[in-house]
Design a protein around this motif. Structure first.
Motif, PDB file in Angstrom:
ATOM      1  N   ARG A  34      -2.076   2.717  60.072  1.00 43.47           N
ATOM      2  CA  ARG A  34      -2.505   3.064  61.434  1.00 43.47           C
ATOM      3  C   ARG A  34      -3.990   3.373  61.542  1.00 43.47           C
ATOM      4  NH1 ARG A  34       0.185   7.715  61.689  1.00 43.47           N
ATOM      5  NH2 ARG A  34      -1.658   8.847  60.956  1.00 43.47           N
ATOM      6  N   ASP A  35      -4.534   4.093  60.565  1.00 43.03           N
ATOM      7  CA  ASP A  35      -5.875   4.658  60.705  1.00 43.03           C
ATOM      8  C   ASP A  35      -6.959   3.683  60.251  1.00 43.03           C
ATOM      9  OD1 ASP A  35      -4.718   6.985  61.624  1.00 43.03           O
ATOM     10  OD2 ASP A  35      -4.764   7.972  59.660  1.00 43.03           O
ATOM     11  N   SER A  36      -8.174   4.008  60.606  1.00 46.55           N
ATOM     12  CA  SER A  36      -9.328   3.246  60.150  1.00 46.55           C
ATOM     13  C   SER A  36     -10.539   4.165  60.115  1.00 46.55           C
ATOM     14  CB  SER A  36      -9.600   2.043  61.063  1.00 46.55           C
ATOM     15  OG  SER A  36      -9.846   2.478  62.396  1.00 46.55           O
ATOM     16  N   GLY A  37     -11.618   3.692  59.490  1.00 47.63           N
ATOM     17  CA  GLY A  37     -12.856   4.463  59.458  1.00 47.63           C
ATOM     18  C   GLY A  37     -12.692   5.811  58.787  1.00 47.63           C
ATOM     19  N   ARG A  38     -13.349   6.820  59.354  1.00 48.31           N
ATOM     20  CA  ARG A  38     -13.351   8.159  58.748  1.00 48.31           C
ATOM     21  C   ARG A  38     -11.968   8.788  58.676  1.00 48.31           C
ATOM     22  NH1 ARG A  38     -18.437   8.212  61.313  1.00 48.31           N
ATOM     23  NH2 ARG A  38     -20.127   8.664  59.828  1.00 48.31           N
ATOM     24  N   ALA A  39     -11.069   8.367  59.553  1.00 48.64           N
ATOM     25  CA  ALA A  39      -9.713   8.923  59.529  1.00 48.64           C
ATOM     26  C   ALA A  39      -9.018   8.634  58.202  1.00 48.64           C
ATOM     27  CB  ALA A  39      -8.890   8.357  60.690  1.00 48.64           C
TER      28      ALA A  39
ATOM     29  N   GLY B 122     -17.502   7.405  54.499  1.00 46.76           N
ATOM     30  CA  GLY B 122     -16.805   8.245  53.537  1.00 46.76           C
ATOM     31  C   GLY B 122     -17.423   9.623  53.407  1.00 46.76           C
ATOM     32  N   PRO B 123     -16.876  10.440  52.484  1.00 46.49           N
ATOM     33  CA  PRO B 123     -17.432  11.777  52.236  1.00 46.49           C
ATOM     34  C   PRO B 123     -18.905  11.702  51.857  1.00 46.49           C
ATOM     35  CG  PRO B 123     -15.307  11.517  51.153  1.00 46.49           C
ATOM     36  CD  PRO B 123     -15.687  10.159  51.660  1.00 46.49           C
ATOM     37  N   LEU B 124     -19.585  12.807  52.033  1.00 48.26           N
ATOM     38  CA  LEU B 124     -21.027  12.876  51.786  1.00 48.26           C
ATOM     39  C   LEU B 124     -21.375  12.424  50.377  1.00 48.26           C
ATOM     40  CD1 LEU B 124     -23.788  13.963  52.956  1.00 48.26           C
ATOM     41  CD2 LEU B 124     -23.259  16.084  51.732  1.00 48.26           C
ATOM     42  N   ARG B 125     -22.396  11.579  50.260  1.00 46.76           N
ATOM     43  CA  ARG B 125     -22.972  11.207  48.971  1.00 46.76           C
ATOM     44  C   ARG B 125     -24.297  11.949  48.834  1.00 46.76           C
ATOM     45  NH1 ARG B 125     -21.201   6.681  46.103  1.00 46.76           N
ATOM     46  NH2 ARG B 125     -18.996   6.363  46.503  1.00 46.76           N
TER      47      ARG B 125
ATOM     48  N   GLY C 101     -10.215  -8.658  54.425  1.00 44.70           N
ATOM     49  CA  GLY C 101     -10.047  -7.988  55.701  1.00 44.70           C
ATOM     50  C   GLY C 101      -9.083  -6.812  55.696  1.00 44.70           C
ATOM     51  N   GLU C 102      -9.061  -6.109  56.819  1.00 48.54           N
ATOM     52  CA  GLU C 102      -8.285  -4.877  56.941  1.00 48.54           C
ATOM     53  C   GLU C 102      -6.786  -5.121  56.795  1.00 48.54           C
ATOM     54  OE1 GLU C 102      -9.120  -2.553  60.357  1.00 48.54           O
ATOM     55  OE2 GLU C 102     -11.252  -2.322  59.904  1.00 48.54           O
ATOM     56  N   ALA C 103      -6.265  -6.133  57.466  1.00 48.50           N
ATOM     57  CA  ALA C 103      -4.820  -6.383  57.417  1.00 48.50           C
ATOM     58  C   ALA C 103      -4.375  -6.653  55.985  1.00 48.50           C
ATOM     59  CB  ALA C 103      -4.453  -7.552  58.326  1.00 48.50           C
ATOM     60  N   TRP C 104      -5.164  -7.422  55.252  1.00 51.36           N
ATOM     61  CA  TRP C 104      -4.831  -7.725  53.858  1.00 51.36           C
ATOM     62  C   TRP C 104      -4.854  -6.449  53.022  1.00 51.36           C
ATOM     63  CZ3 TRP C 104      -6.557  -7.241  48.932  1.00 51.36           C
ATOM     64  CH2 TRP C 104      -6.015  -8.091  47.966  1.00 51.36           C
ATOM     65  N   ALA C 105      -5.866  -5.600  53.227  1.00 49.46           N
ATOM     66  CA  ALA C 105      -5.985  -4.368  52.441  1.00 49.46           C
ATOM     67  C   ALA C 105      -4.831  -3.414  52.739  1.00 49.46           C
ATOM     68  CB  ALA C 105      -7.315  -3.685  52.733  1.00 49.46           C
TER      69      ALA C 105
ATOM     70  N   ASN D 296     -11.775   1.343  49.702  1.00 54.31           N
ATOM     71  CA  ASN D 296     -12.360   0.059  50.075  1.00 54.31           C
ATOM     72  C   ASN D 296     -11.990  -0.368  51.494  1.00 54.31           C
ATOM     73  OD1 ASN D 296     -13.507  -0.060  47.552  1.00 54.31           O
ATOM     74  ND2 ASN D 296     -12.010  -1.484  46.710  1.00 54.31           N
ATOM     75  N   LEU D 297     -10.788  -0.027  51.922  1.00 50.56           N
ATOM     76  CA  LEU D 297     -10.377  -0.304  53.297  1.00 50.56           C
ATOM     77  C   LEU D 297     -11.282   0.424  54.290  1.00 50.56           C
ATOM     78  CD1 LEU D 297      -8.429  -1.295  55.538  1.00 50.56           C
ATOM     79  CD2 LEU D 297      -6.961   0.667  54.972  1.00 50.56           C
ATOM     80  N   ARG D 298     -11.517   1.683  54.023  1.00 50.22           N
ATOM     81  CA  ARG D 298     -12.393   2.475  54.900  1.00 50.22           C
ATOM     82  C   ARG D 298     -13.801   1.900  54.961  1.00 50.22           C
ATOM     83  NH1 ARG D 298     -13.818   7.356  51.837  1.00 50.22           N
ATOM     84  NH2 ARG D 298     -15.328   5.839  51.050  1.00 50.22           N
ATOM     85  N   ASP D 299     -14.295   1.394  53.834  1.00 48.30           N
ATOM     86  CA  ASP D 299     -15.698   0.989  53.731  1.00 48.30           C
ATOM     87  C   ASP D 299     -15.960  -0.478  54.037  1.00 48.30           C
ATOM     88  OD1 ASP D 299     -16.349   3.558  53.042  1.00 48.30           O
ATOM     89  OD2 ASP D 299     -16.454   3.182  50.888  1.00 48.30           O
TER      90      ASP D 299
END
Length: 299
Positions: free
Chosen positions: A265-270, A79-82, A214-218, A194-197
């Motif tokens: 479609r996207d995951s991670g930082r996207a 995620g964005p900078l902490r 999991g991702e699909a559920w989120a 939460n999906l990203r993390d």
């Protein structure tokens, strides 16, 4: 001077400005509803908006600190900078900053208590405690899958109905009902986060619903909540509780569809773009919904 500017920039980053529409938008809806009922009061509305904004910033500061202390924020963060984890602000600075922001929010609350009485104290205190307990304390509820419930309650129900109450000195069914689509859209900001993390949350023992299922559920959770936001608005209009003018909020549907596709479609930082977009969608929806409330009164 350069060091001072860098500190100010760090505080701004820690405030997580892309999440701040979650605080402003519900107050706009509550104030528009008060106006439509002929009960709008400018100073209480502004105090409610400032208080909500400060509580959101305080929550973000607290999360920045507590997630670092619990090891959730580390070099693998997507995620964005902490700023605490990055060393831009120390733990002591973040703790003091959190206290200052919540103290300022309390000052807004003192004024609103004077205006609208003790229920404001209950709402304000509960909101601050919920902001701290999200990631703080021995059993933070954000780590055990209760984040969506508390976000809905405090950024939907409490924020919309509370901002209406400090102006109208009463709560009605319309104020409670209006909180539902608003609350759903605020929840989706958390869902994207939460999906990203999921990878880092699982590694650190943070058991959000996304990390559990999991991702699909989120992704499905995001879509279902999005549908509920627009469907609940339609039900409220067709039930006669609000005029059909609130269908103006459906003007935000193209943005919602674009976001739904990106989240699927996207995951991670996207997903950081979808996180910001979900906050913008909430603000756009609430502005259009509020215009609908006002137009319904005029026409």
């Amino acid at each position: 001077m350069q060091r001072q500017n860098s500190k100010l920039h760090a505080w701004w980053l820690a405030a997580r400005p892309r999440t701040l529409p979650a605080a402003l938008a519900p107050v706009i809806v509550g104030s528009a509803l008060a106006w439509s009922d002929g009960l709008f009061a400018l100073l209480p509305a502004l105090a409610a908006m400032m208080g909500a904004l400060l509580i959101q910033i305080g929550a973000n500061y607290a999360n920045d600190l507590f997630d670092y202390q619990k090891g959730v924020d580390n070099a693998h963060r997507l995620g964005p900078l902490r700023v605490t984890q990055a060393g831009l602000l120390s733990e002591g600075e973040m703790m003091r900053g959190t206290g200052v922001v919540f103290a300022l929010a309390s000052l807004c609350g003192v004024y609103l208590i004077f205006v609208a009485g003790w229920p404001v104290a209950v709402i304000g205190l509960a909101s601050i405690l919920a902001a701290l307990a999200y990631t703080g304390g021995p059993r933070p509820y954000g780590y055990s899958g209760w984040g969506e419930v508390f976000v809905f309650l405090f950024f939907g129900l409490a924020a919309v109905a509370g901002s209406y109450y400090v102006q109208a000195r009463q709560i009605n069914l319309a104020a409670l009902a209006a909180s539902f689509p608003v609350g759903f859209l605020v929840v989706n900001i958390l869902v994207v986060n939460n999906l990203r993390d999921i990878p880092t949350d699982r590694a650190s023992g943070k058991h959000t619903l996304a990390a559990r299922f999991g991702e699909a559920w989120a992704r499905r959770e995001y879509l279902v909540i999005l549908v509920l936001a627009y469907l609940s608005t339609g039900i409220l209009a067709l039930s006669g509780l609000f005029t059909p003018w609130v269908f103006l909020s459906w003007g935000s549907l193209p943005v919602a569809v674009r976001l739904a596709r990106a989240v699927w479609r996207d995951s991670g930082r996207a997903l950081n773009a979808s996180l910001a977009g979900s906050g913008q969608l909430e603000l756009l929806f609430c502005l259009l919904f509020s215009i609908g409330l006002i137009m319904g009164k005029i026409f």
